[in-house]
Design a protein around this motif. Structure first.
Motif, short mmCIF file in Angstrom:
data_model
loop_
_atom_site.label_atom_id
_atom_site.label_comp_id
_atom_site.label_asym_id
_atom_site.label_seq_id
_atom_site.Cartn_x
_atom_site.Cartn_y
_atom_site.Cartn_z
N GLY A 127 -50.67 -55.68 -34.84
CA GLY A 127 -49.24 -55.47 -34.62
C GLY A 127 -48.94 -54.43 -33.56
N ALA A 128 -49.90 -53.50 -33.35
CA ALA A 128 -49.71 -52.47 -32.33
C ALA A 128 -50.08 -52.99 -30.95
CB ALA A 128 -50.54 -51.24 -32.67
N VAL A 129 -50.91 -54.02 -30.88
CA VAL A 129 -51.37 -54.54 -29.59
C VAL A 129 -50.36 -55.50 -28.98
CG1 VAL A 129 -53.19 -55.87 -28.44
CG2 VAL A 129 -53.78 -54.21 -30.21
N ALA A 130 -49.67 -56.27 -29.82
CA ALA A 130 -48.75 -57.30 -29.31
C ALA A 130 -47.70 -56.74 -28.36
CB ALA A 130 -48.11 -58.02 -30.48
N PRO A 131 -46.98 -55.65 -28.70
CA PRO A 131 -45.99 -55.15 -27.73
C PRO A 131 -46.61 -54.63 -26.45
CG PRO A 131 -46.23 -53.64 -29.59
CD PRO A 131 -46.96 -54.89 -29.95
N LEU A 132 -47.87 -54.16 -26.54
CA LEU A 132 -48.54 -53.67 -25.33
C LEU A 132 -48.81 -54.82 -24.37
CD1 LEU A 132 -51.04 -51.06 -26.82
CD2 LEU A 132 -48.63 -50.84 -26.30
N VAL A 133 -49.21 -55.95 -24.92
CA VAL A 133 -49.47 -57.13 -24.07
C VAL A 133 -48.17 -57.57 -23.40
CG1 VAL A 133 -50.19 -59.53 -24.09
CG2 VAL A 133 -51.44 -57.85 -25.46
N LEU A 134 -47.07 -57.56 -24.13
CA LEU A 134 -45.79 -57.94 -23.54
C LEU A 134 -45.37 -56.98 -22.44
CD1 LEU A 134 -43.81 -59.00 -26.75
CD2 LEU A 134 -44.83 -60.49 -25.00
N LEU A 135 -45.58 -55.69 -22.67
CA LEU A 135 -45.25 -54.72 -21.63
C LEU A 135 -46.14 -54.89 -20.41
CD1 LEU A 135 -44.68 -51.54 -23.83
CD2 LEU A 135 -42.94 -52.76 -22.52
N GLY A 136 -47.42 -55.24 -20.64
CA GLY A 136 -48.31 -55.52 -19.51
C GLY A 136 -47.84 -56.70 -18.69
N LEU A 137 -47.38 -57.74 -19.36
CA LEU A 137 -46.83 -58.89 -18.65
C LEU A 137 -45.58 -58.50 -17.87
CD1 LEU A 137 -47.27 -61.66 -21.37
CD2 LEU A 137 -48.65 -61.32 -19.31
N ALA A 138 -44.80 -57.59 -18.42
CA ALA A 138 -43.59 -57.14 -17.72
C ALA A 138 -43.93 -56.42 -16.42
CB ALA A 138 -42.77 -56.23 -18.63
N CYS A 139 -45.05 -55.70 -16.42
CA CYS A 139 -45.47 -54.99 -15.20
C CYS A 139 -45.68 -55.97 -14.05
CB CYS A 139 -46.76 -54.21 -15.45
SG CYS A 139 -46.57 -52.82 -16.56
N LEU A 140 -46.10 -57.17 -14.36
CA LEU A 140 -46.29 -58.20 -13.33
C LEU A 140 -45.00 -58.99 -13.10
CD1 LEU A 140 -48.29 -59.61 -11.45
CD2 LEU A 140 -48.92 -61.10 -13.35
N ALA A 141 -44.27 -59.28 -14.16
CA ALA A 141 -43.08 -60.13 -14.04
C ALA A 141 -41.95 -59.42 -13.30
CB ALA A 141 -42.61 -60.54 -15.44
N LEU A 142 -41.92 -58.10 -13.27
CA LEU A 142 -40.84 -57.38 -12.60
C LEU A 142 -41.02 -57.29 -11.10
CD1 LEU A 142 -40.36 -54.42 -15.13
CD2 LEU A 142 -38.79 -56.32 -14.74
N THR A 143 -42.20 -57.66 -10.59
CA THR A 143 -42.46 -57.55 -9.15
C THR A 143 -41.47 -58.35 -8.30
OG1 THR A 143 -44.80 -57.20 -9.61
CG2 THR A 143 -44.22 -57.83 -7.37
N PRO A 144 -41.12 -59.59 -8.64
CA PRO A 144 -40.20 -60.35 -7.78
C PRO A 144 -38.84 -59.70 -7.58
CG PRO A 144 -41.31 -61.82 -9.33
CD PRO A 144 -41.64 -60.43 -9.74
N LEU A 145 -38.45 -58.76 -8.45
CA LEU A 145 -37.16 -58.10 -8.28
C LEU A 145 -37.09 -57.32 -6.97
CD1 LEU A 145 -36.48 -56.69 -11.87
CD2 LEU A 145 -35.45 -58.71 -10.80
N ALA A 146 -38.23 -56.93 -6.42
CA ALA A 146 -38.24 -56.14 -5.18
C ALA A 146 -38.28 -57.01 -3.93
CB ALA A 146 -39.42 -55.18 -5.18
N PHE A 147 -38.23 -58.33 -4.08
CA PHE A 147 -38.30 -59.24 -2.94
C PHE A 147 -37.08 -60.15 -2.95
CE2 PHE A 147 -42.68 -58.02 -3.77
CZ PHE A 147 -43.15 -57.74 -2.49
N PRO A 148 -36.72 -60.66 -1.75
CA PRO A 148 -35.59 -61.60 -1.71
C PRO A 148 -35.92 -62.85 -2.52
CG PRO A 148 -36.22 -60.84 0.49
CD PRO A 148 -37.30 -60.38 -0.45
#
Length: 629
Positions: free
Chosen positions: A446-467
């Motif tokens: 249960g402690a690992v699941a939110p960490l995996v989601l946050l890790g995915l967010a680190c990659l998923a937020l990248t397109p916000l900096a591009f057109p």
């Protein structure tokens, strides 16, 4: 629409107060209630981010309570509730039934609610209310294990340091009232004040923001705040308390520009903090201290963005940093629980023992390092492009700080992925002060699941900096649109980060190529706490001792002397004045008695005597009248 906004702030605030009031009796239901409230708050925040509600209620005459959600505050509200949800999911698995869970989850909800009030505040009074509650609950959370003096001492240091800086908000509110431009103290109207009030407002806002965001010279309080539980560090020091100051500067960008000096001061303070605290992070041997120093450095980029006038660049940095840093703090807490240590030499091989956790930690660390294609790499270049437009020197300092991010991130990664030289550390939870745990304990799923989601967010937020998403963020946040970084800027920052990370990895455990004194200063957070003690605490304590001495030897003796003089005067009065007065009264009484006796003698009751007395009296009267005439 106003009901949506009232519900957004009232739900976590009210639930937090109820859990705190219930105490240990609510420990069993506290985790489920906290999760349900945070899920609901996240949904409300997402809805508010799209619908931009406003709310108004009477407070004081001519000074109403006003809340509002626009593009910037909407993004921040979603970030705050999303990170709070991930942290609380982790905390449910982290905090066992023996802990005071109602108090912990109640404080976390109260803190999140106060942050939402701060984010959505449209006037200075509302901002101050959220700001104050946020500071008070952060003190209680940092000192959660209150039976240990070092933790309560750390909480006191963090609280007093930020409270000292918070006085700037009261200065700003007083100056705004004195200016008379807007009696409601609206944040949007602050920039319209006239000098000298405009300068006072700017100075107050800047000092309060720099203190809350642990920027130079206030950075040392964040080192002390690491004494709190890891979920507290993950929430307070990634997306809420320490970014509140940066958010305030981004919100009041027109004020900084109107002052004529505030934007330059803020930009260079942020750049200097990013560089200096990056060096501090590289010198740490404790993982949580490294992450704390890196938080100061990364928030320095947000402050830099506020100074150069790119609210969209600062917002992108804030959101990306929230995902990466909350993940890193939670991972550090998971290893602390499992291995009983947070010192880097003792964490060798930690990522190998818990591979999923190690992989998530690696993604966040690489994002923190500024390596492509992760979110912080692109977000930094958006704000650095605006810094380059303002000053090449400012861009150079920011780029050097970005390179340092790769150095301390690679250092942390090297330790957690290297094979341990000796068996794992003993299970005494030295850093968190809990009862011993067995080495090699499994991290709860249960402690690992939110960490995996946050890790995915680190990659998923990248397109916000591009057109085209970058331009969309600019429209949502408002203000001038973000400058488009050139391709060479992305390539330069990514290449330098990659080279710096490779060099740091190859350098591994060798000491830093710095003089010994410099390494000591960097490891001690630039000696900022000692300097604060020398320049502020010691003089205040000396002044307090002088005042106490004056009280004991001056005022106290004066009071004692006055009392003794009063007693002597009373005795003299009793012996002299009272005796004279008593003698006078006695004489008057005696004379009155004598006259009474004389007056009583003619009263015989015999008529012929009264007639004789009357004849004598009339005779005397007649003689007097004859003589007078």
């Amino acid at each position: 629409m106003s009901a949506l906004l009232w519900a957004l702030v009232a739900l976590p605030l009210g639930s937090g107060v109820l859990l705190l009031a219930a105490g240990r009796g609510a420990d069993r239901i506290a985790p489920a209630l906290a999760l349900a409230v945070t899920v609901a708050a996240t949904g409300l925040a997402v809805t508010a981010a799209f619908r931009h509600p406003t709310a108004r209620a009477p407070f004081l005459d001519g000074l109403p309570l006003r809340l509002a959600v626009d593009g910037l505050s909407g993004l921040l509200a979603v970030t705050v509730t999303g990170v709070a949800l991930a942290v609380l999911v982790f905390s449910v698995a982290e905090f066992g039934p023996d802990e005071a869970r109602a108090r912990f989850f109640g404080l976390m909800l109260l803190f999140a609610g106060s942050m939402l009030v701060t984010v959505t505040a449209a006037t200075l009074p509302v901002l101050l209310m959220g700001w104050e509650v946020m500071g008070a609950t952060s003190w209680a959370l940092i000192g959660y294990w209150w039976r240990e003096p070092r933790r309560t001492g750390a909480a006191d240091t963090a609280f007093l340091t930020t409270r000292t800086a918070d006085l700037g908000l009261y200065l700003a509110a007083g100056a705004a009232l004195a200016s008379g431009r807007d009696s409601t103290l609206s944040l949007d109207a602050l920039a319209r004040a006239d000098d000298p009030w405009l300068s006072f407002i700017t100075a107050g806002i800047v000092v309060a923001a720099l203190g809350k965001s642990a920027q130079l010279p206030f950075s040392f309080w964040l080192s002390k705040a690491m004494q709190g539980p890891s979920p507290v560090s993950a929430l307070l020091h990634s997306a809420t308390m320490v970014v509140a100051g940066a958010y305030l500067l981004l919100r009041t960008g027109p004020l900084l520009d109107a002052s004529g000096w505030g934007d330059d001061v803020v930009a260079w303070t942020g750049a200097a903090t990013a560089l200096c605290l990056g060096l501090v992070a590289a010198a740490q041997s404790d993982l949580k201290q490294l992450l704390a120093a890196s938080s100061c450095a990364q928030i320095g980029f947000m402050v830099l963005a506020a100074g150069v006038g790119t609210a969209s660049g600062g917002t992108l940095q804030l959101i990306a940093h929230a995902a990466a840093k909350s993940l890193l703090f939670l991972a550090a807490g998971a290893w602390l629980t499992a291995l009983g240590t947070q010192r880097l030499p003792e964490l060798r091989g930690a990522a190998r023992r818990h591979v999923t956790l190690g992989a998530a930690f690696t993604v966040a660390a690489l994002s923190l390092a500024g390596l492509p294609p992760l979110s912080l790499w692109a977000a930094k270049d958006v704000l650095l492009a605006q810094a380059l437009e303002n000053s090449p020197w400012l861009y150079g300092v920011g780029l050097a700080a970005a390179v340092l991010s790769a150095v301390y991130s690679a250092k942390a990664l090297w330790y957690v992925w290297q094979r341990p030289e000796v068996p794992g550390p003993d299970a005494a939870a030295r850093a968190d002060g809990r009862r011993s745990r067995s080495p090699g304990r499994r991290v709860p799923a249960g402690a690992v699941a939110p960490l995996v989601l946050l890790g995915l967010a680190c990659l998923a937020l990248t397109p916000l900096a591009f057109p085209p998403l970058r331009e969309a963020v600019g429209r949502v946040v408002g203000g001038p649109g973000p400058l488009a970084p050139a391709a060479w800027e992305f390539a330069l920052s990514g290449g330098l980060a990659l080279v710096a990370a490779a060099l740091a990895w190859s350098w591994n455990t060798r000491p830093l190529p710095l003089p010994g004194r410099a390494k000591v200063v960097l490891a001690d957070w630039l000696g900022l706490e000692r300097a604060a003690h020398v320049l502020l605490v010691a003089p205040v304590m000396r002044l307090a001792r002088v005042a106490a001495m004056f009280d004991d030897r001056g005022l106290d003796r004066a009071v004692d002397g006055s009392a003794a003089a009063a007693v002597r005067l009373a005795r003299w009065t009793n012996g002299v004045v009272e005796r004279a007065l008593d003698g006078t009264v006695t004489a008057v009484a005696s004379a009155t008695r004598t006259l009474g006796r004389w007056a009583r003698r003619p009263q015989t009751g015999q008529l012929h005597q009264y007639l004789a007395q009357a004849v004598a009296a009339f005779t005397v009267l007649a003689v007097v009248l004859v003589l007078v005439r």
